[in-house]
Write an enzyme that holds these catalytic residues in place. Structure first.
Site, PDB file in Angstrom:
ATOM      1  N   TYR A 144       0.867  -1.184   0.000  1.00 37.81           N
ATOM      2  CA  TYR A 144       0.000   0.000   0.000  1.00 37.81           C
ATOM      3  C   TYR A 144       0.897   1.225   0.000  1.00 37.81           C
ATOM      4  O   TYR A 144       1.819   1.327   0.815  1.00 37.81           O
ATOM      5  CB  TYR A 144      -0.885  -0.026   1.250  1.00 37.81           C
ATOM      6  CG  TYR A 144      -1.799   1.168   1.399  1.00 37.81           C
ATOM      7  CD1 TYR A 144      -2.921   1.303   0.587  1.00 37.81           C
ATOM      8  CD2 TYR A 144      -1.540   2.148   2.351  1.00 37.81           C
ATOM      9  CE1 TYR A 144      -3.766   2.395   0.730  1.00 37.81           C
ATOM     10  CE2 TYR A 144      -2.382   3.238   2.500  1.00 37.81           C
ATOM     11  CZ  TYR A 144      -3.495   3.355   1.684  1.00 37.81           C
ATOM     12  OH  TYR A 144      -4.340   4.434   1.828  1.00 37.81           O
ATOM     13  N   ASP A 239       9.418   2.715  -0.734  1.00 37.22           N
ATOM     14  CA  ASP A 239       8.445   3.421   0.092  1.00 37.22           C
ATOM     15  C   ASP A 239       8.808   3.124   1.552  1.00 37.22           C
ATOM     16  O   ASP A 239       8.488   2.063   2.082  1.00 37.22           O
ATOM     17  CB  ASP A 239       7.032   2.934  -0.241  1.00 37.22           C
ATOM     18  CG  ASP A 239       5.973   3.618   0.604  1.00 37.22           C
ATOM     19  OD1 ASP A 239       6.345   4.273   1.603  1.00 37.22           O
ATOM     20  OD2 ASP A 239       4.783   3.494   0.281  1.00 37.22           O
ATOM     21  N   LYS A 267       5.305   9.572   8.526  1.00 40.08           N
ATOM     22  CA  LYS A 267       5.250   9.085   9.913  1.00 40.08           C
ATOM     23  C   LYS A 267       6.355   9.673  10.792  1.00 40.08           C
ATOM     24  O   LYS A 267       6.223  10.785  11.279  1.00 40.08           O
ATOM     25  CB  LYS A 267       5.227   7.560   9.930  1.00 40.08           C
ATOM     26  CG  LYS A 267       4.075   7.029   9.038  1.00 40.08           C
ATOM     27  CD  LYS A 267       3.703   5.618   9.306  1.00 40.08           C
ATOM     28  CE  LYS A 267       2.755   5.053   8.278  1.00 40.08           C
ATOM     29  NZ  LYS A 267       1.347   5.158   8.583  1.00 40.08           N
TER      30      LYS A 267
END
Ligand code: HOZ
Length: 436
Positions: A144, A239, A267
């Site tokens: 994702y 990613d 994050k």
């Protein structure tokens, strides 16, 4: 546990927010029941609106690597807000942030700050397409990369949790440009690049999958992808929204010794504030506006408060031994859980990579493919999730999300978690017998 206030809040939320939430997985749809509403968080704990306390293994889905409400991060934010909240003009902290990222992750000679991981990945793909003059991208089933149109094809996280292969609203013409591969399948990747490697702008991957539970790369797999991309002139994008500054100080690329062309972050670099970034070689990054023609912009990008929070957190994770201690804690947790499951007779295994982990209700010795992850006993996970929640331990509310540990998860917290799991596995074992 009493959940009266959370229940009332959820009833109100459902009237005005789709599904009662602002991001799907937190709605508890797949595990059943209702989410609790968090009033405050501190160290390894969340406290809900009814004053219930939970040991938190979600950590805001990754950012809270030093625990919640860390005084150094909070003080940095408090100092920053005295000088204003947003300038819409360059500020010193964003320069310090780019310098810090470049120092800790040497493949990122230049960095562009954005406001979320989703923004980072969709901007990185635009850069890859612009720089290569090619349109096709490759991603992995179960990975994702945020909710950008190009990525909502066989995606993980909420897409996998809710079993939706793609999303209405994504034009077919765009999703056709996204090719998918199976994570850890060497031959499949070779075949695809043999067929059409010279048309591929970029291959994007979560080097450790964190959105189909937690799946580590098989030895040599990331190297294989690096070689295929180099051979065919495709850009390799890591990613590292989840893995960055978590699985090692320099992220997965440092841990596995692979240099991607571009990296996306989120994050941890925001210290809990909404932040993302992408970076790479100067020659590539300088093709972005205004130094180059590939357009990408953001009013709040490089926000001074978010930069202050992120810089304070990046300072903390540079403490010598920080990542080793995190890994020791993750191993203690996962070993303890496996022991309790074994004693209760419950088929169960774990994965751990640094401060990330995955829990699998599976008889398999190890789970490292998407097919194995989806073949696990999801109902058993859901029952375990609720049994743990009742005992004050909050795991990700989906069998397809990684768990995250923080430096505040000390021996006592791990012991408390394992004691809760002892009872939860016993309950699960009874359910298993009843099912037979
Ligand atoms: N993308 C996050 C999970 N990998 C978001 C979860 C949520 O808050 O719904």
């Amino acid at each position: 546990m009493n959940h009266e206030r959370s229940h009332a809040l959820f009833a109100r939320a459902r009237q005005r927010l789709p599904g009662g939430v602002n991001s799907p997985v937190r709605a508890f749809t797949s595990v059943g029941g209702e989410p609790f509403f968090v009033r405050r968080a501190d160290g390894p704990f969340l406290y809900d609106a009814d004053d219930n306390r939970y040991i938190d293994y979600v950590g805001s889905w990754g950012p809270m690597i030093v625990g919640h409400n860390h005084p150094r991060v909070r003080e940095a934010v408090e100092r920053a807000i005295r000088d204003g909240l947003s300038f819409g003009a360059p500020c010193p902290a964003e320069v310090a942030m780019a310098e810090t990222i470049a120092r800790l992750v040497p493949s990122c000679e230049m960095v562009r700050m954005v406001n979320s991981g989703t923004e980072a990945t969709l901007s990185a793909i635009r850069l890859a397409r612009g720089a290569t003059g090619r349109n096709r991208i490759v991603k992995f089933e179960g990975c994702y990369h945020g909710h950008g149109d190009s990525f909502l094809v066989k995606a993980g996280s909420g897409m996998l949790t809710f079993g939706v292969p793609t999303s209405p609203g994504v034009p077919a013409g765009l999703s056709e440009l996204t090719l998918t591969l199976t994570y850890n399948d060497f031959e499949g990747a070779t075949r695809l690049f043999d067929e059409c490697g010279d048309d591929i702008a970029s291959l994007i991957i979560e080097p450790v999958v964190g959105n189909a539970n937690c799946l580590p790369p098989r030895p040599g797999f990331l190297r294989h992808l690096r070689d295929l991309c180099s051979k065919h002139g495709a850009l390799l994008i890591f990613d590292e929204v989840m893995t960055g500054f978590r699985v090692a100080l320099g992220g997965a690329q440092a841990r596995f010794g692979i240099t991607p062309d571009l990296t996306t972050f989120g994050k941890i670099i925001g210290g809990g504030m909404p932040v993302g970034a992408y970076g790479g070689r100067a020659e590539l990054m300088s093709q972005i506006a205004p130094s180059g023609p590939i357009y990408q912009a953001g009013t709040l990008s490089g926000n001074p408060v978010a930069m202050a929070a992120g810089l304070a957190m990046l300072e903390l994770v540079q403490d010598p031994g920080f990542h080793d201690r995190l890994e020791v804690a993750a191993n203690a947790l996962c070993d303890g859980l496996e022991t309790e499951a074994r004693e209760a007779g419950v088929p169960f295994t774990t994965n751990r990579v640094g401060g990330m982990f995955g829990l699998f209700f599976s008889g398999d010795r190890k789970v490292d493919t998407y097919a194995q992850a989806v073949a696990c006993d999801i109902e058993a996970f859901n029952r375990f999730f609720h049994a743990m929640l009742e005992r004050g331990v909050f795991l990700a509310p989906s069998a397809f999300e990684a768990g995250f540990i923080s430096s505040m998860h000390d021996d006592d917290i791990i012991d408390l978690t394992i004691s809760a799991a002892r009872e939860a596995f016993k309950a699960a074992a009874k359910d298993l017998k009843a099912d037979r």
